[in-house]
Structure formats: C-alpha cells, structure tokens
Design a protein around this motif. Sequence first.
Motif, PDB file in Angstrom:
ATOM      1  N   SER A   1       0.518  -2.913   4.627  1.00 50.32           N
ATOM      2  CA  SER A   1       1.743  -3.487   4.080  1.00 50.32           C
ATOM      3  C   SER A   1       2.560  -2.366   3.442  1.00 50.32           C
ATOM      4  CB  SER A   1       1.411  -4.566   3.052  1.00 50.32           C
ATOM      5  OG  SER A   1       0.695  -4.007   1.985  1.00 50.32           O
ATOM      6  N   HIS A   2       3.865  -2.417   3.660  1.00 54.78           N
ATOM      7  CA  HIS A   2       4.711  -1.329   3.162  1.00 54.78           C
ATOM      8  C   HIS A   2       6.129  -1.842   2.957  1.00 54.78           C
ATOM      9  CE1 HIS A   2       5.244  -1.499   7.497  1.00 54.78           C
ATOM     10  NE2 HIS A   2       6.475  -1.103   7.261  1.00 54.78           N
ATOM     11  N   ILE A   3       6.916  -1.087   2.213  1.00 59.25           N
ATOM     12  CA  ILE A   3       8.350  -1.362   2.166  1.00 59.25           C
ATOM     13  C   ILE A   3       9.103  -0.088   2.477  1.00 59.25           C
ATOM     14  CG2 ILE A   3       8.704  -3.448   0.762  1.00 59.25           C
ATOM     15  CD1 ILE A   3       8.593  -1.760  -1.702  1.00 59.25           C
ATOM     16  N   ILE A   4      10.262  -0.263   3.047  1.00 61.82           N
ATOM     17  CA  ILE A   4      11.074   0.868   3.438  1.00 61.82           C
ATOM     18  C   ILE A   4      12.355   0.733   2.626  1.00 61.82           C
ATOM     19  CG2 ILE A   4      11.675  -0.489   5.491  1.00 61.82           C
ATOM     20  CD1 ILE A   4      12.110   2.082   7.010  1.00 61.82           C
ATOM     21  N   ASP A   5      12.735   1.827   1.952  1.00 66.70           N
ATOM     22  CA  ASP A   5      13.922   1.756   1.083  1.00 66.70           C
ATOM     23  C   ASP A   5      14.907   2.829   1.545  1.00 66.70           C
ATOM     24  OD1 ASP A   5      15.846   1.859  -0.861  1.00 66.70           O
ATOM     25  OD2 ASP A   5      14.447   1.810  -2.561  1.00 66.70           O
ATOM     26  N   ILE A   6      15.964   2.396   2.238  1.00 63.43           N
ATOM     27  CA  ILE A   6      16.937   3.367   2.753  1.00 63.43           C
ATOM     28  C   ILE A   6      18.211   3.350   1.911  1.00 63.43           C
ATOM     29  CG2 ILE A   6      16.049   3.413   5.123  1.00 63.43           C
ATOM     30  CD1 ILE A   6      18.381   1.475   5.822  1.00 63.43           C
ATOM     31  N   THR A   7      18.125   2.813   0.685  1.00 62.04           N
ATOM     32  CA  THR A   7      19.284   2.917  -0.204  1.00 62.04           C
ATOM     33  C   THR A   7      19.428   4.383  -0.582  1.00 62.04           C
ATOM     34  OG1 THR A   7      17.928   2.620  -2.169  1.00 62.04           O
ATOM     35  CG2 THR A   7      18.938   0.651  -1.235  1.00 62.04           C
ATOM     36  N   GLY A   8      20.606   4.773  -0.945  1.00 59.80           N
ATOM     37  CA  GLY A   8      20.840   6.178  -1.284  1.00 59.80           C
ATOM     38  C   GLY A   8      20.383   6.557  -2.691  1.00 59.80           C
ATOM     39  N   THR A   9      19.752   5.626  -3.401  1.00 62.65           N
ATOM     40  CA  THR A   9      19.311   5.908  -4.777  1.00 62.65           C
ATOM     41  C   THR A   9      18.466   7.193  -4.833  1.00 62.65           C
ATOM     42  OG1 THR A   9      18.968   3.544  -4.752  1.00 62.65           O
ATOM     43  CG2 THR A   9      18.375   4.664  -6.771  1.00 62.65           C
ATOM     44  N   SER A  10      18.450   7.853  -5.986  1.00 58.84           N
ATOM     45  CA  SER A  10      17.677   9.099  -6.123  1.00 58.84           C
ATOM     46  C   SER A  10      16.207   8.812  -5.856  1.00 58.84           C
ATOM     47  CB  SER A  10      17.849   9.666  -7.525  1.00 58.84           C
ATOM     48  OG  SER A  10      16.985   8.997  -8.427  1.00 58.84           O
ATOM     49  N   ILE A  11      15.523   9.801  -5.317  1.00 61.53           N
ATOM     50  CA  ILE A  11      14.118   9.613  -4.943  1.00 61.53           C
ATOM     51  C   ILE A  11      13.276   9.304  -6.179  1.00 61.53           C
ATOM     52  CG2 ILE A  11      13.381  12.060  -5.058  1.00 61.53           C
ATOM     53  CD1 ILE A  11      12.592   9.711  -2.144  1.00 61.53           C
ATOM     54  N   GLY A  12      13.652   9.903  -7.313  1.00 58.57           N
ATOM     55  CA  GLY A  12      12.919   9.646  -8.555  1.00 58.57           C
ATOM     56  C   GLY A  12      13.007   8.177  -8.945  1.00 58.57           C
ATOM     57  N   LYS A  13      14.204   7.609  -8.836  1.00 58.41           N
ATOM     58  CA  LYS A  13      14.365   6.186  -9.158  1.00 58.41           C
ATOM     59  C   LYS A  13      13.560   5.324  -8.202  1.00 58.41           C
ATOM     60  CE  LYS A  13      18.427   5.657 -11.970  1.00 58.41           C
ATOM     61  NZ  LYS A  13      19.725   6.304 -11.717  1.00 58.41           N
ATOM     62  N   ARG A  14      13.555   5.722  -6.919  1.00 61.53           N
ATOM     63  CA  ARG A  14      12.794   4.924  -5.952  1.00 61.53           C
ATOM     64  C   ARG A  14      11.293   5.003  -6.244  1.00 61.53           C
ATOM     65  NH1 ARG A  14      15.263   6.439  -0.165  1.00 61.53           N
ATOM     66  NH2 ARG A  14      16.137   8.252  -1.241  1.00 61.53           N
ATOM     67  N   TYR A  15      10.795   6.190  -6.622  1.00 63.60           N
ATOM     68  CA  TYR A  15       9.388   6.286  -7.034  1.00 63.60           C
ATOM     69  C   TYR A  15       9.113   5.361  -8.225  1.00 63.60           C
ATOM     70  CZ  TYR A  15       8.469  10.545  -4.214  1.00 63.60           C
ATOM     71  OH  TYR A  15       8.287  11.449  -3.209  1.00 63.60           O
TER      72      TYR A  15
ATOM     73  N   LYS B   1       0.817  -1.208   0.000  1.00 65.76           N
ATOM     74  CA  LYS B   1       0.000   0.000   0.000  1.00 65.76           C
ATOM     75  C   LYS B   1       0.852   1.260   0.000  1.00 65.76           C
ATOM     76  CE  LYS B   1      -3.402  -2.898   0.547  1.00 65.76           C
ATOM     77  NZ  LYS B   1      -3.843  -3.554  -0.688  1.00 65.76           N
ATOM     78  N   CYS B   2       2.079   1.140   0.457  1.00 68.51           N
ATOM     79  CA  CYS B   2       2.802   2.353   0.788  1.00 68.51           C
ATOM     80  C   CYS B   2       4.305   2.072   0.896  1.00 68.51           C
ATOM     81  CB  CYS B   2       2.226   2.798   2.135  1.00 68.51           C
ATOM     82  SG  CYS B   2       3.026   4.149   2.900  1.00 68.51           S
ATOM     83  N   THR B   3       5.115   3.046   0.486  1.00 69.84           N
ATOM     84  CA  THR B   3       6.560   2.923   0.696  1.00 69.84           C
ATOM     85  C   THR B   3       7.011   4.031   1.630  1.00 69.84           C
ATOM     86  OG1 THR B   3       6.900   4.288  -1.238  1.00 69.84           O
ATOM     87  CG2 THR B   3       7.063   1.925  -1.548  1.00 69.84           C
ATOM     88  N   VAL B   4       8.157   3.841   2.248  1.00 69.91           N
ATOM     89  CA  VAL B   4       8.731   4.863   3.117  1.00 69.91           C
ATOM     90  C   VAL B   4      10.169   5.111   2.658  1.00 69.91           C
ATOM     91  CG1 VAL B   4       9.170   5.572   5.486  1.00 69.91           C
ATOM     92  CG2 VAL B   4       7.341   3.915   5.007  1.00 69.91           C
ATOM     93  N   PHE B   5      10.434   6.353   2.232  1.00 67.46           N
ATOM     94  CA  PHE B   5      11.762   6.714   1.728  1.00 67.46           C
ATOM     95  C   PHE B   5      12.350   7.875   2.524  1.00 67.46           C
ATOM     96  CE2 PHE B   5       9.822   5.865  -2.716  1.00 67.46           C
ATOM     97  CZ  PHE B   5      10.055   4.517  -2.611  1.00 67.46           C
ATOM     98  N   PRO B   6      13.469   7.701   3.183  1.00 64.36           N
ATOM     99  CA  PRO B   6      14.185   8.885   3.681  1.00 64.36           C
ATOM    100  C   PRO B   6      14.754   9.617   2.460  1.00 64.36           C
ATOM    101  CG  PRO B   6      14.977   6.833   4.701  1.00 64.36           C
ATOM    102  CD  PRO B   6      14.145   6.448   3.528  1.00 64.36           C
ATOM    103  N   LEU B   7      14.527  10.943   2.377  1.00 63.68           N
ATOM    104  CA  LEU B   7      14.928  11.695   1.178  1.00 63.68           C
ATOM    105  C   LEU B   7      16.425  11.576   0.925  1.00 63.68           C
ATOM    106  CD1 LEU B   7      14.068  13.628  -1.099  1.00 63.68           C
ATOM    107  CD2 LEU B   7      14.506  15.529   0.446  1.00 63.68           C
ATOM    108  N   ILE B   8      17.193  11.758   1.996  1.00 62.04           N
ATOM    109  CA  ILE B   8      18.649  11.583   1.859  1.00 62.04           C
ATOM    110  C   ILE B   8      19.125  10.627   2.939  1.00 62.04           C
ATOM    111  CG2 ILE B   8      19.277  13.758   0.707  1.00 62.04           C
ATOM    112  CD1 ILE B   8      19.700  14.884   3.583  1.00 62.04           C
ATOM    113  N   LYS B   9      20.293  10.050   2.718  1.00 56.44           N
ATOM    114  CA  LYS B   9      20.785   9.034   3.635  1.00 56.44           C
ATOM    115  C   LYS B   9      21.386   9.689   4.880  1.00 56.44           C
ATOM    116  CE  LYS B   9      22.843   4.498   3.368  1.00 56.44           C
ATOM    117  NZ  LYS B   9      21.699   4.017   4.165  1.00 56.44           N
TER     118      LYS B   9
END
Lengths: 728, 728
Positions: free
Chosen positions: A644-658, A615-623
């Motif tokens: 249900s959600h996933i959390i992505d704390i990789t440093g990848t650009s926010i656009g790529k994560r979207y 349903k949802c992801t959680v991204f820190p904007l920067i590492k």
Amino acid sequence: MRLACVFSSAAKSQNPIKTLFRRHRSLAVSALPIMADSEESLRRALSEKQAAVDAQAEAVRALKARPASAPSEIDAAVEALKALKVEAAAAARLLQAAVSRNGDGSTAGSREAFRQAVVNTLERRLFYIPSFKIYRGVAGLYDYGPPGCAVKSNVLAFWRQHFVLEENMLEVDCPCVTPEIVLKASGHVDKFTDLMVKDEKTGTCYRADHLLKDYCKEKLEKDLTLSAEKAAELKHILAVLDDLSADEVGAKIKEYGIAAPDTKNPLSDPYPFNLMFQTSIGPSGLSPGYMRPETAQGIFVNFKDLYYYNGNKLPFAAAQIGQAFRNEISPRQGLLRVREFTLAEIEHFVDPEDKTHPKFVDVSNLEFLMFPRKEQMAGESAKPMILGEAISKGTVNNETLGYFIGRVYLFLACLGIDKDRLRFRQHLPNEMAHYAADCWDAEIECSYGWIECVGIADRSAYDLRAHSEKSGVALVAHEKFSESREVEKLVIVPSKKELGLAFKGNQKMVVEALETMSEKEALKMRASLESKGEVDFHVCTLGKAVVITKNMVSISIEKKKEHQRVFTPSVIEPSFGIGRIIYCLFEHSFYTRPSKSEDEQLNVFRFPPLVAPIKCTVFPLIKTQKFDDVAKIIARSLTAAGISHIIDITGTSIGKRYARTDEIGVPFAITVDSTNSVTIRERDSKEQIRVSIDEVAKVVKEVTDGQSTWADIMWRYPAHAASLVDEE
Amino acid sequence: MRLACVFSSAAKSQNPIKTLFRRHRSLAVSALPIMADSEESLRRALSEKQAAVDAQAEAVRALKARPASAPSEIDAAVEALKALKVEAAAAARLLQAAVSRNGDGSTAGSREAFRQAVVNTLERRLFYIPSFKIYRGVAGLYDYGPPGCAVKSNVLAFWRQHFVLEENMLEVDCPCVTPEIVLKASGHVDKFTDLMVKDEKTGTCYRADHLLKDYCKEKLEKDLTLSAEKAAELKHILAVLDDLSADEVGAKIKEYGIAAPDTKNPLSDPYPFNLMFQTSIGPSGLSPGYMRPETAQGIFVNFKDLYYYNGNKLPFAAAQIGQAFRNEISPRQGLLRVREFTLAEIEHFVDPEDKTHPKFVDVSNLEFLMFPRKEQMAGESAKPMILGEAISKGTVNNETLGYFIGRVYLFLACLGIDKDRLRFRQHLPNEMAHYAADCWDAEIECSYGWIECVGIADRSAYDLRAHSEKSGVALVAHEKFSESREVEKLVIVPSKKELGLAFKGNQKMVVEALETMSEKEALKMRASLESKGEVDFHVCTLGKAVVITKNMVSISIEKKKEHQRVFTPSVIEPSFGIGRIIYCLFEHSFYTRPSKSEDEQLNVFRFPPLVAPIKCTVFPLIKTQKFDDVAKIIARSLTAAGISHIIDITGTSIGKRYARTDEIGVPFAITVDSTNSVTIRERDSKEQIRVSIDEVAKVVKEVTDGQSTWADIMWRYPAHAASLVDEE
C-alpha cells in the motif's frame, strides 16, 4: 485477606460473567490496595502542621486579648505563626505533589497534555472520527478513518497469522444477533449489568460506581485536610468498588451526599441496568434477541461440531474475530470504553487432567513484567520474571495458560507496544469467578493509567457445562482407553415407594435431590445413615430439610469396567480488545521532533512496517513530467507487489511532504530525483539510500515484510546524504 | 412500456431505498416478461384438444342415449374419443415439460438434487452451520465454520487487494449501531419495508408477495388447464410484483382465495413491516437506534472529512466492509437470504459533469455476458458484449460505471465464478429509483436461478443531498477556477414590508416559499408578474395558494464573477453481497468424480488457490517416526511462509486422505515418502511432481500466490507416477 473485611464480596464473586473489559475502572487502585507510606506520612505531617498553626493562632488571639501582653511578646508569637504557616504550606505542596504524581513521576497534567497531542493528531489525520459527526455524534461510537482502518486490518491480519495460522486454530464467524436463550445460559441476561442512578428531577442517567469513584478520587487529590484515616477509607472503597452491592453503593452515595454532577439534584437509589442492546428477531415481536456482548458464546455453542471436525481430539482451539456490543450507561475515555468494538477471542479446549503444552518450551525463556497476586497484596509493583520460572514455581496455574501468556507478549511486542509499559497482572481472588482456575490480564500503560487489553483466563468447564444444561446437548469429550479399566462408581438408588409414603407430593423433589448429591455428600450421608439410621437432608427445591431414614435410599460404591472416559473439557480463553490495543499502540508510537526551522514540533508515529497504515510514499522531488512518469511506474510496481502506498505529486516542499506522512506513520518514502535511480528514506532515522528504479519495489517489500531490517538494507545500498533542503 | 399498464407503479418508483438484494424474488421473471411463444401455443393446443375431447364425449353420450344408434356407430365414436384423449394427454405432457424446463434444459428436479449434494457437503464439512444449532437455531442466521470462514476471509482479502489497494480507496470502518436520524435521512425508517400478512387465527406472519408469487408459480407449473390468457395474467403479476401497492397485493390475495399455507386460515390485509432490527441507544430508552441495513450510510455521513483527507480533490472512492442486518419476515433460500450478512461497498464520488475514467482503457476490451434493458424488454437473452462498445453505444451510461462493471467482472472471474453463468443485467425503468442515472447487477446463475450478487449503480447526488438537508452540513465539492468566470445568477428578493402587510402572521412562510423557488418557477413568475401584474402562488406550508403582486418580490438575473463552482458530487456505488458470492462460488466449484473402486462418488471443490480455505496438506505416506518428523519440518516451513495447511498423521490410506481434503478444496497435497524428497499432488488433475524437502514450501508458495501456474511447475520438476494404490 485484608480488603474483604468491610463489605461483603459474596454478591458478585459468584457472577459467571467474564469481567474482561468491564473492570479496569478500579484496576489501577486495586492493584495497589495499600496507601503508599510516603503519602500517609505526608497527610499526618500536614495535619500536625495545621494543628500547630491553629494552636499558635489561638495563642496569638489570647495574647492580643490580654491587656498585659507586651508588644514584643505579641510580635514574636505572630512571627512564630507565620513560620508555622510557611511550614504547613510546604507540607501541603508536598502532599499535593504526591497525590497527583504517578508511579513514573509524571503528573496528571503532563499525561493529559500528551494525550491531547496524540488525540489531536489522530482526529486531524482521520485515524478515527466520532461516528455520525454531522448529526452531532453518539457517545461511545467511533469510526475508523482511512489510516485507522488500515492499522486495524493490519493488526487483525497479524493476529490471524500469529495465532490462527501458527496453531492451526479453527476460525469461525458467527452472527452478532443472538437469541435470548443463549445469553440466558451464559448468564448475561441476568447478570451483565452496571449499577445506574438517575437524577431525580431530569431523569439523566449515571453510573453509580463512576460517581462514587469520582467523589473518592477528587477528595483524595484535592482535599488536603483529609485525615489519614478518611483517606484510607476512600482508597479502600476504590479498591473494592466492583464488589459493592447496590445497597452498599447507595448507602455510600447518601453518606457522602453525592448529587447529580450536572444539576446538583438528588439521585435515585442505584439499580442494575443490563448492558446488552436488546432487539427482536423476526416479525412477531415474540422472540427477544440481543447484540452479542462478546464473541465467545458462538464458539461454545458449536463445540460439538468443532470437536468432531478436529477428529474428536483434544486439545484444539477455536477462534473468532468480530463485533461486540455493550450499551454503556455513560461512555468515557474515548476509544477505551465504547458501545461497539472488535473482539478477537480464542477458546482453547483442553483435557482438565492434562494442561501441559508441547510448544511451551518455545516461550519458556521469555522475560517480561509480571504482577502476581502476592506482589499486589503486598503493595509491591510488577517485576520482570522468566515465564518458565513462573510456571515451575506455580505462580501461573498451568503450562497452557503460560504458553498463551507468552504468545500474547510476543504478539503485543511485535505490534510495537513498549515492553516497559506492558505487564501481566494476575487477578486477585475477589476479581475472579468462583470456577476460574487462574486469570491474567495483559495491561498496557497509557495516559489513562494501566489498561486491560487482553484477558487470559482458565475458565475450567464452566461455559460448556452451562450450555449443556440449558440445551440438553452434551458438550463433552471422550478419551478412549486402549484397554478397558475398572473404576469405582457411586450408585445412589432412592426407594420411590418409601419416599412416596413419607413425602407424598414432594416425593419427586426429594428423589431428584438425592440423585444429584455429590460423591462427598453421598458418602457422608451413608456414614450417618449407618451410624444413626437417619439424617437431616436439605432439599433446595423445597426450601427446607427433610429426614431421610435408612430404608429410603441405598448408597453404594460399585466397580465397573469402562472403555472410555467422558468429561467436559476445560477452556483457556485469551480475549483481545482490539480497539484498546490499537489506542495504546497509538500512544506508544507517538513522538514529536523539532522541524529544521525549529519553529514547530513535528508529529511522528513510529509504527513498525507490519502495522503502518501505508507502507510507502512516492514523491517526485520537483514537479516535472518525467519525474511524475517515473513515480507512476514505481506506484504500479508497488501495487503489483501488494504494497500500500500513496503518491503525492503536489509541488509542496519535500520536507513538508515527509512531515505529512511521518504524521500518519508511513515508514518509507521514495523520492524520485532522477530517471534511473531514486532515494528511499526511513522515517525515524531519516537516513536515505539510493536504489535503482527496477529494484525499489523489491527492496521496500523485503523491509516491510520483515525479511530484512533497515540496517540490512543500509549496508547493501549506497547511502544518500540528504541535503539540508530535504528536511525543512 | 407494456408492463406498466395494469397496475400503477408510482408508489414504489419514488422509493429512495436502494433495492439491492431486496429484489431478486422476481428477477428471473421480470427479465423475461413476455411469455415464450412455444409455451403459449402449447397452452392453446392443449385447450383445443381438451375442447375436442369434451365435444366428442358429449357426442358419445348423445349416441348412447339415442335408442336408434347402431352399436358400430357407438364403437367408432368411442374409438375417436380414445384417440382424442391420447392426443390431449400428449399435448399436456409437452406443456408440462415446457413449463418445468429452464433455459438450459435442466429441470427443477435436477437442480434441486445438485443443490442437495452441494449443501450436504458444505454442512457436513462445516463450511457453514445453522447458528445456535444446539438451541434449534434461528431462521436466517448461519455461522461460517472453519473452511467457510477461511474462504470468506480470502475473498475479503482479495477484495481489498483488487479494489482498495488498486485504486487507493479510502477504507473506513463504522459501527453497526446507527441512530434513527441517519436512517430517517436515508429513507430507511419510512420506506425499508416488506408487505406482511398474518394468519388471522394463529398470528403467524408471511411475506405477502411471497404468497402471491408462490400461488402464481404453482398455478403456472401445475395447472395445465389454465387458459393462455389466465397464464399471461399470472406471469404479468410475477413481473410487476415489486411495483404493487399493499392494496393491489391484498386485492389479488382475496381474488385468488389465497389462505395461510400452514393452516389454510384466512389472512389479514397486507401491511408494511420495517425490516430493520430496532434497538435503543443508551440507558434512557429515549434514543431509538437500528442495526444498519447497509454500510453505505457510514461513508456518506463522513463525506466532508474524506474529501478533505483526499486533498479536496475529486474523484475519489471510499470503501467499507462490514456486517449489515435485515429482519426478514420469513427467510428462505439458505445462505442467499439471511438476517445478518457481510457487505463490501464502494462509494466512488465523481464530478457529475465528468464521469470519464482514466483507467477505463484497462477494461475496455473485456467481453462478457451483458443483458441490457432493451433485450430484456424484447424477451431476448443476455449476449456477450465488448465493454468498450457498450460505452460507445451508450448502453452503459458512463465510463466510470463501465470501469467498475469491468473490475467487478475480473474480481468474480478470479474468484472462480463460471463466466458462462455470470451476466450483467441492466435495471428496467420500473426497478430503478427516479434519481438513479443507470444501474447494473452482476447476476450469477445457481440452482436457485439468477442471483443478484453485486449491484453497480450511478445514484447521482441523491444520498449526499439527503444528508445535507437533514444535517444542515453542506456535503459538497468545489472546483476552483484558474480564472474567475462570469456567471448568471438568479436573485430573488422578497419585499418583507409588502408581504407583511398582505399576509401578516403568514408572512414568514410566504417569504420562505418565494426564496426556495427553482429557477424555472421563478422565471415563470417573473413573466406572469410582468404581463399580468399578479400571480397565484401555492405555498406548501400554508396548504393553499396566495396572490403575489409585482411589488411583493423582485426577481432578476444578475451577472456575477465566480471563483469556484460548488456542487454535490455524484456517487457510483458497487455493492457486494459477500455471502451470496461465496454461495454461488461453492456451487460453481463443486463436482463429483468416481472413486477408483467406483463404488461411490467423491466430492471435490475446485477452488482456485486464491480462495481455497487451506492451501496445502502434509501426509506421511506410512505411519513411521522418520516420515512424521519430515512432515513436521515441512509444516514449520509452510507456517513460516504464511501458507495455511493441515498435517494428517493418521494411518488412513493415502487415497482416503486425498479424498477428505479434495472435499474441502485443498489444491495441493504433499506426501512424505522419503526423507529427502516428497511429492506434490494437484487436486483436479491428480498429477504429481517430486520436489526436494528444502524447496517444497517455496514451490507451494509460488503456485498458491499465483506467481506460477501448476503447468509451469510441472515443467520444472520431475513428474511422479502415482501408483494405483495412491488413489483408491
């Protein structure tokens, strides 16, 4: 009926096997039995042009052969020939375009390119995986990977809510392993077959109807020299393919010289292959069993207990979700025709004398595409109809059937199926079993054509009667009368003495035949006996007619008092092919949009929150540690809220994560860009709002549970202007 | 180890097949391998008394035979004999009581009466139904009827929430039909067997170990003349039953003269019977397949894709819920040993060098019954332990295994399993596969004894290695080093020229054998070659040893720079037998209470709202249109809130309606006794509160979702004093 003239359709129309999910091979065609006028006239035009070309070529040859011909005369004839050839080529192009175009104007090529894009994304993102891939897989078996599995369990949970909970259905859960006797009674052991042919040299197996169908389709699409008459013949074969007997299919394969596709070797005659996976129950090897080909039989055999559980009251519905198995001869079309699949089936038991439904008013105003028998036979297409009118006009047989058609429409629409590519198609008379009162399929259009995804059939009393007979247990309902009623009853009393004298050893069979006469037969016999004193009477079990005289049987109508009516309920069966619905949903939800840099297309599944795998992801904007900590706090609050959600704390650009999560259809993304508030981005509009950390789980829950829409939420929270950097 | 002395246990301990749910036949005994002191001394006391009786009887006979005996002397001897007989009878009674008593003091009789009461209620209320009952059923196959099916789907939904959602597991959904090669690799085709014997005359099949077990148990319980030595022998057989080879079981059956139970005919020698349902995939008949015996293999074969999906990171867990199939020789124990069942399995993949778990702190303070190996071997019983201490003392092998033990405990406790009848039992060395690092079973005590319901095993790298080898696809993980590391690597270079000269056609096999030596073997060979110049080397594929000389192979240790570590992950596998958990839950939830009129016992299932099949009922107090209308309004608001409910508008007394729904475990009953407020009654306390009609759905949702307890609610709303009439 125009279609039934060439081949006998008797062989299959008595087949008790439900044809659901076994028939769509010829649907697209049988729904459009008459060749489109434009195509026919194009074929005629092309063959006229071709004839003109041939005649002119002949004329040129004749001119050249004659010594007296003037060079200018020859040049003119050659020019005329060239002009005719250009015209013929143009006519050929027009015809080619017509035969390869769909109703919507898309071509086979564009449909396949679209499908390839969807399937690539599905496989790459593990929506599904060919089963046992590391061992090179097994045709017709697929695994659902994590996002596919989540979509499936969301679809099933919604099915339970929309049907089982809403109607207080009695859900049951029966085993897949089924003893032979049950499937003997249902008819599957004898009749659940497809016609198979073998390569006479290699032994490779093919479905006979597939080979014939492929031949006809290829001819129609690629052979532009086909006469209009020949084209009509091939189209007709496609329309009646399911009604052809083994001999008829075999004769056509021989006539057209169809060979094994892989080797060009000759083929065997077609013979029926039973599609059930067979096994053996227990260690003795003496109890044959099968993996069930549908879940419905598990409900029918429990009718008596379920009726009791419901307080001996009708109507009631039982439901079951479970695996079903069909050992396809040569599976194709990816997820649409597989050897193991999930069915969700409802058996709604109802008094055959009262098929009204108290909640029909709730759906009677719905309007959607319906495709009644009449329109199909007339070569017209599906039209929007108001469900209440379809009932009042008698297009749909009864209210209960209509109620379920309406509920199925709402179910599919809520899942995200495109309403314009969903139609309810009524079975043609040659598709329907003889006992069925009426059948409608929910068909969804995808790149493979119109696919039958839900069958909604009024099967009358057939299934319960079959199991009553085989098991000897009466599967019936009772209607207690408040006052006893006087009824007329047919009484047949064979005179065993007279019959014994007349027929000796055959006496028993004659007695049985007399006792099981229908009321109509009996009254006819009584009339004949009274007028002529004797009558010829066909006894099936003897295979011949015998002469019955007046003293051998007494037939009368007696008046009796009855306190109740005992009857076999009718069953209305909506049956859902879950995998097919999901595959069509994948196609209807898929779209691409350019990336900001415009160098590539980004894939998106526009799943509604209800079915979205996550349903949802959680991204820190920067590492950074503080954003990671906030992300973890939010993740915990989402888990607590059951989201249900996933959390992505990789440093990848926010656009790529979207982009990565748009591709699996996650509707909302939370981006942590401060320690007290965060942004929520909606997948399709890419709009963002700002919400405090304490509120974010509540807001996401509200909008994924369907209590609020994104528009409601947008109105309540400040918009966040996404910087250009956000969506690269 | 005391138990391993009589029979070789080598045969089975190398068996790669997971023993989960195949082993509980001897658990109750193997967990208590040493005969209880009291029983042994009672057996000795009885045989001493019996010997004294025999001796005195002989003395009496001798006295009577001697003419010189005085009558008074004879009388005294007879009296003494009588007294001894009384003592012997008392000793026999004591022994009988000891052998038929359980640990908790209950007798087999009382346990069976309790089970019968539960099972009667379950069958009568359609929690389950013997499958295909109208055709007289099939042993080991059961349907879940409406309330059972609802309990099952609640348990599975909670499992998804508690495990999959909480840990972000990757859930997959794979087919049941499985090609042979997959189950060859896993070992099931060769080793998933039970020993079977046949009645030599009728051909009826029996499980050999069951017959031997039944014989031993009956002797121990009923034959009081058994010597202490003989009793110890029989108990020992029960303890090691699973380790016995076919020959050993056969020898014991012969030695004890065990015959076919039904006919008393002689039995065949035992032979292994494979427990998988076999079938054939596709039409050719050339591709054997099986119905999967567990869901785990579907996850293992997808490891590579799932690891990639997880961003090539460890640890991660995959999960699967689905049907599994075992063609039991002779199913018994109702729902506990069936031929088709639902498994929920987790495969948690982890770096073998780091089995810590970041969330272990969340469970480390839990305290519950644990039964480590040491206590079992010492004949002690399970004791409460704090999980954190079990890890720090090394009782449980590693934190990840411990984490899952804790999570499984919480899962079962939330479902309503009685904590005092739940223990975690560690596998004894003879129960565990050779590669397993540690295994614990969650065992639940019910009327059948302690039943293994969840297996939690650290299976090391076994499964992934087996599929890597068979498929040729490397199922491995990578750890990238931040800086490259220098590592020592064994390098074996066979000299093909020299080996060719020496071994000609066998060269290839020798080369392969040299290249696949382990590091230890290679270093040993190098030492021998350096000291002696040659060495004998066994080549498996040749079946003999060859002589290898120094010039044939170079073995060296080289230093290499490596940028990553490549390894096969370990897998920690919690595997849940859903049907067994549900059956134990039924027993733990069942109780009876007298009706108000005290003429009968009323049955109640005290399911927590989480698992209750239906959350709520709606009863109009008396039959009147206005109450019926209110009931319908409430029913609609419950449906909208997603709360399953039933509405009962029969005129039956309210007490009878409560009793009827208590019996299927409905926790809350709404009674409509006015048109603006209603009462809510809690099932176990029978307390009632009064709530307005607008609020009732919200209140029920709050307490069934677990946001509030009944106590919270009681505090907020006015209590309603139930009239005596209410609960008859």
